[in-house]
Design an enzyme around this catalytic site. Structure first.
Site, short mmCIF file in Angstrom:
data_model
loop_
_atom_site.label_atom_id
_atom_site.label_comp_id
_atom_site.label_asym_id
_atom_site.label_seq_id
_atom_site.Cartn_x
_atom_site.Cartn_y
_atom_site.Cartn_z
N ASP A 1 -5.46 3.10 -2.00
CA ASP A 1 -6.28 3.70 -0.95
C ASP A 1 -6.62 5.13 -1.36
O ASP A 1 -5.72 5.89 -1.74
CB ASP A 1 -5.48 3.67 0.36
CG ASP A 1 -6.16 4.39 1.50
OD1 ASP A 1 -6.72 3.71 2.37
OD2 ASP A 1 -6.12 5.64 1.53
N ARG B 1 -10.40 11.60 6.37
CA ARG B 1 -10.22 10.45 7.26
C ARG B 1 -11.54 9.79 7.67
O ARG B 1 -11.55 8.89 8.49
CB ARG B 1 -9.42 10.84 8.52
CG ARG B 1 -8.02 11.31 8.22
CD ARG B 1 -7.31 11.89 9.44
NE ARG B 1 -7.22 10.94 10.53
CZ ARG B 1 -6.26 10.03 10.64
NH1 ARG B 1 -5.31 9.95 9.72
NH2 ARG B 1 -6.23 9.21 11.67
N GLU C 1 -12.62 1.96 4.79
CA GLU C 1 -11.69 2.11 5.90
C GLU C 1 -11.73 3.56 6.37
O GLU C 1 -11.50 4.47 5.57
CB GLU C 1 -10.26 1.75 5.49
CG GLU C 1 -9.27 1.89 6.64
CD GLU C 1 -7.82 1.81 6.19
OE1 GLU C 1 -7.01 1.22 6.92
OE2 GLU C 1 -7.51 2.35 5.11
N GLU D 1 0.82 -1.21 0.00
CA GLU D 1 0.00 0.00 0.00
C GLU D 1 0.85 1.26 0.00
O GLU D 1 1.54 1.55 0.99
CB GLU D 1 -0.90 0.02 1.24
CG GLU D 1 -1.78 1.25 1.34
CD GLU D 1 -2.66 1.25 2.58
OE1 GLU D 1 -3.74 1.85 2.52
OE2 GLU D 1 -2.28 0.63 3.60
N GLU E 1 2.31 10.47 6.28
CA GLU E 1 2.28 9.28 7.12
C GLU E 1 3.60 8.53 7.18
O GLU E 1 3.92 7.88 8.18
CB GLU E 1 1.18 8.32 6.63
CG GLU E 1 -0.21 8.89 6.72
CD GLU E 1 -1.26 7.87 6.33
OE1 GLU E 1 -1.47 6.93 7.12
OE2 GLU E 1 -1.86 8.01 5.25
#
Length: 275
Positions: free
Chosen positions: A185, A217, A246, A152, A158
């Site tokens: 993602d 988010r 997610e 990913e 991040e």
């Protein structure tokens, strides 16, 4: 198109309750974060693994696989210059693979941003070599259990390693195994200069799994990201895998996030120009 949801969305709910609610919302699959069951996957007994399978079956759900593989663990690192730590990491990923197979999952999403950050003094090229070494060591276990490791790419906010789809693909191609493929993602892809639908079309041949979320988010439909062109691109390339919801910000509430994320995705499907 098949929709799943990540089980940590349900926070402290018992697994059985979360599975039942996911099915009630209309999801067909569930994705497991191992830390929601035990601090380390090696602490999850065979009885518990059997119970997880049975609970998912009773709810009418398929267990898609695992994500957050190294979350809340210590002692593992993908790009460590320490060969023993890299071996330890590969061995633990093998343990995760066996757990994934035991609960009938088929995909393991490797995100784990902090456990892959490039340590100080290590070049990006060296980090790529270290990561390839760890994953290559894992390949025989993946093959034995018919599990796919999905690499990913994550945003620079991040991690400092594999921050674009192109970089993830470079690592995947180094390994050269059909058991190591690409995960995309939406939140992460929103940090790239290339639009999300174009990334899907560019790398679809390696794409094995997909996370639907918003850059804020929260779930799809809870922010400004338009999923119609995203789902349309997945349809155009003939994507047959899961689209898994997610989220990271649970402030709208568990029930609302689960229900409305799927309702939004289903509404987007109905509006696709390519049927």
């Amino acid at each position: 198109m098949k929709f799943a949801i990540c089980n940590e969305t349900f926070q402290d709910w018992p697994l059985e309750r979360g599975f039942a609610f996911a099915a009630e919302c209309g999801y067909e699959g569930v994705e497991i974060a191992p830390f929601t069951i035990a601090p380390y996957v090696t602490q999850i007994s065979q009885n518990t693994r059997s119970a997880i399978r049975q609970q998912a079956h009773q709810a009418g759900l398929e267990i898609v696989g695992l994500h957050w593989l190294l979350a809340k663990t210590e002692g593992f690192h993908l790009t460590s210059p320490n060969a023993e730590i890299r071996r330890h990491t590969a061995d633990y990923l093998a343990d995760l693979c066996r757990f994934c197979a035991d609960v009938e999952g088929r995909v393991m999403v490797f995100g784990s941003p902090k456990q892959r950050d490039i340590p100080e003094g290590i070049s990006p090229q060296q980090a790529m070599e270290y990561a390839a070494e760890v994953f290559q060591r894992l390949v025989p276990v993946l093959e034995k259990h018919q599990v796919i490791l999905a690499v990913e790419p994550l945003a620079p906010s991040e991690t400092n390693f594999l921050c674009t789809a192109a970089e993830a693909v470079e690592l995947i191609q180094r390994i050269g195994s059909p058991q190591v493929r690409l995960h995309l993602d939406c939140k992460a892809m929103s940090s790239e200069k290339v639009p999300i639908p174009d990334l899907i079309r560019q790398y679809h041949q390696l794409l094995v799994h997909f996370h639907a979320n918003d850059p804020n988010r929260q779930g799809p439909g809870f922010g400004q990201l338009d999923f119609i062109p995203i789902l349309d691109a997945l349809k155009q390339v003939g994507y047959q895998g899961w689209v898994s919801v997610e989220v990271f910000d649970y402030s709208p509430g568990v029930e609302r996030l689960a229900k409305e994320s799927l309702q939004y995705l289903q509404a987007c499907l109905k509006k696709l120009p390519h049927k």
